[in-house]
Structures are given as C-alpha cells and as structure tokens.
Design an enzyme around this catalytic site. Structure first.
Site, PDB file in Angstrom:
ATOM      1  N   TYR A   1      24.667  -6.672  83.237  1.00  0.00           N
ATOM      2  CA  TYR A   1      24.651  -5.316  82.695  1.00  0.00           C
ATOM      3  C   TYR A   1      25.952  -4.625  83.099  1.00  0.00           C
ATOM      4  O   TYR A   1      26.144  -4.287  84.260  1.00  0.00           O
ATOM      5  CB  TYR A   1      23.434  -4.563  83.227  1.00  0.00           C
ATOM      6  CG  TYR A   1      23.186  -3.207  82.589  1.00  0.00           C
ATOM      7  CD1 TYR A   1      23.951  -2.740  81.524  1.00  0.00           C
ATOM      8  CD2 TYR A   1      22.158  -2.397  83.048  1.00  0.00           C
ATOM      9  CE1 TYR A   1      23.713  -1.509  80.955  1.00  0.00           C
ATOM     10  CE2 TYR A   1      21.899  -1.157  82.476  1.00  0.00           C
ATOM     11  CZ  TYR A   1      22.680  -0.719  81.436  1.00  0.00           C
ATOM     12  OH  TYR A   1      22.441   0.504  80.870  1.00  0.00           O
TER      13      TYR A   1
ATOM     14  N   LYS B   1      24.975  -7.121  78.439  1.00  0.00           N
ATOM     15  CA  LYS B   1      24.866  -5.844  77.749  1.00  0.00           C
ATOM     16  C   LYS B   1      26.063  -5.012  78.155  1.00  0.00           C
ATOM     17  O   LYS B   1      26.301  -4.771  79.343  1.00  0.00           O
ATOM     18  CB  LYS B   1      23.586  -5.095  78.113  1.00  0.00           C
ATOM     19  CG  LYS B   1      23.501  -3.754  77.396  1.00  0.00           C
ATOM     20  CD  LYS B   1      22.383  -2.863  77.882  1.00  0.00           C
ATOM     21  CE  LYS B   1      22.465  -1.522  77.139  1.00  0.00           C
ATOM     22  NZ  LYS B   1      21.503  -0.533  77.680  1.00  0.00           N
TER      23      LYS B   1
END
Length: 298
Positions: A141, A171
């Site tokens: 992330y 992400k």
C-alpha cells in the site's frame, strides 16, 4: 509469484461507526453487499477510507469476522493489515488468511519516518514468514502522503526478489501516475491499482489491473460500465462525482454522501481524529451528485 486474482473496479469500502468508538459491522456488511451487487468486482476492506488505523486490532478483526459470518465473497476482497507495530501487522494478516480473504493490503509501519530499506524489508519478511502456512497474497500500500514511507521501485524489486511468490501487487494512492506506470512495469505479474477511477479505460487496455477508489463507494455502477464496456460517458460521470471532493476532506465527504444515497444519517459519522463534513460542503457535494445522476437518467 502467486498471481493476483483481483482486478477491475474495487471500492475502498467505508466502515460505518456506531458513534461510540466502535465499528458498526451490520451497516458495513450491508454496504459491502450492496457494492458487490452494483458494479464492484471487489472490495478493499479496512483501508484509509475504511478508517482502519482509527480502530484497534481487535476491532479490525471483528469487522473481518462479520464479513465472513455474513457469507460475503472474501476471495473478492483485499483487507488492510498494515500497522505501526510489526506484531499487529502479523496478527491481522494471519487473521485475514485464516478467514479466506483474497489478499492483504500492507501499509508500511508508519510512525518512524526516514527509515532504511532494511527496516521495511524486515517488516515485510516478518509478515511473509508468519503467514507461510497460509500464504495469503500480499499487496503493498503506497500512500506516502499519509504514511511518510514510500514503497519505491528499488525496494519493490528487492521485495519481489526475496518474496516474489507472495507479493502480487500494489495499491498506489500517491496520485503520481509516473510512479504507478514505473511500478506496473517492474513485472507483468505485479498488479498495480491506482486510486482513481480516471484510469479505468487505460486499465481496460492492460496498463493497470484496475482501480481501488474511495469514490467507488458512490459511483460503482458507472465505473463498471467504463471498465467492462468501455463507456466513456459513464467514466466522465464517475470522474465528475470524484471531483466533487477536490479541496474537501475525502473520507468524511464519502461518508456524508453515503448517508444521502442510502438515506441513513448514521453513515455520516467518522472516527476521531477525522471530523464530519461541514454543512456547506455537504450541501455542495449532495447537489453535485444529484445533478450527475439526474443527467444520467435523462
């Protein structure tokens, strides 16, 4: 490398709160089911939009448990398991693996800034080793504006070399499309999800695996038409909804609009340290949203 099974339109799904410091799991599960039924290919549970870092380890596990108990398709979801303490990240990732989530989204240990790559590599190694018996796919992330710690391309390559069978994607919430493209080019099996639906037509062409967007809580049907059908007008409407939050706090804004869409004021509540959207901003985003939807109907 374990290949990522997640792709397409993924909502960074909001978590309802009961207003007394605990997650409202019933409302959260209902929203998850609604989104899966109305355009989302998958969900990112307990991410930034889900206010995960405002909840305790036990509360985050309780949300995961209720998703499982509700019979939701956990293989269509990645769940945020990163934490400032490595032991908490390990416990959350092991819990996600045991329940059957499709992936774990790993925020870096965010309190200490400017740490060396060796420290971040040790954190990831601990998670990988602790979940070797249940090898849940791991997604990095990247949100340096909040975490203060980037998963930069050199470090990604190092992690893939060490744990390439487990780390499947990323992400990217940085908004830096040059970074997103560089990360996506590292390995064809390394799946990158920018955080805006604006990339969906590009993703449809194979540049990215899809998007993981906070505003997909609000426009998933439009996003689905864009990604699966190439509908540029639907994408334009979806992006117009996203732009309603330019200059406004995103998470309180999304929750305020969820309260309007679902006619449930409880959705407007946020966890400290966030605060609810000011009344003027709330009125503006509701008016803008209703205008977009009215045009689509017309």
């Amino acid at each position: 490398m374990i290949k990522s099974k997640l792709s397409g339109v993924i909502a960074a799904v909001a978590t309802a709160t009961d207003g007394a410091g605990a997650p409202d799991c019933a409302r959260s599960v209902a929203l998850a089911r609604f989104l899966l039924d109305h355009g989302c290919d998958g969900l990112n549970v307990l991410g930034t939009t889900g206010e995960a870092t405002s909840y305790s380890l036990a509360q985050r596990q309780a949300v995961m448990n209720d998703y499982r108990a509700a019979g939701l398709a956990l293989d269509r979801m990645m769940v945020g398991t990163g934490a400032a303490a490595t032991a908490d990240a390990v416990a959350l990732t092991r819990h996600a693996a045991a329940l059957g989530f499709g992936g774990a989204l790993v925020l870096p240990p965010f309190y200490y800034k400017g740490v060396p790559d060796d420290g971040l590599a040790a954190y990831v190694a601990a998670i990988v080793e602790a979940t070797a018996d249940r090898p849940i796919p791991l997604y990095l992330y990247h949100y340096p504006q909040l975490s203060g710690l980037p998963w930069h391309p050199k470090l990604i390559r190092r992690l893939l070399a060490a744990h390439g069978d487990r780390i499947v994607g990323l992400k990217d919430s940085s908004g830096d499309m040059a970074y997103a493209r560089e990360a996506a080019a590292i390995d064809p099996d390394f799946k990158v999800f920018p955080s805006t639906e604006a990339v969906l037509l590009e993703a449809r062409g194979g540049a990215f695996a899809g998007c993981i967007s906070a505003t997909a809580n609000l426009n998933a049907d439009l996003c689905a038409r864009a990604f699966h059908g190439g509908d540029a007008a639907a994408l334009d409407a979806a992006v117009t909804i996203r732009k309603l939050f330019d200059g406004r706090p995103l998470v309180p804004g999304v929750k305020a609009l969820l309260a309007h869409i679902h006619d449930d004021i409880a959705w407007a509540q946020v966890m400290p340290p966030l605060a609810g959207l000011p009344a003027a901003d709330r009125a503006a985003v509701i008016a803008g949203y209703d205008q977009v939807r009215a045009k689509r109907v017309a």
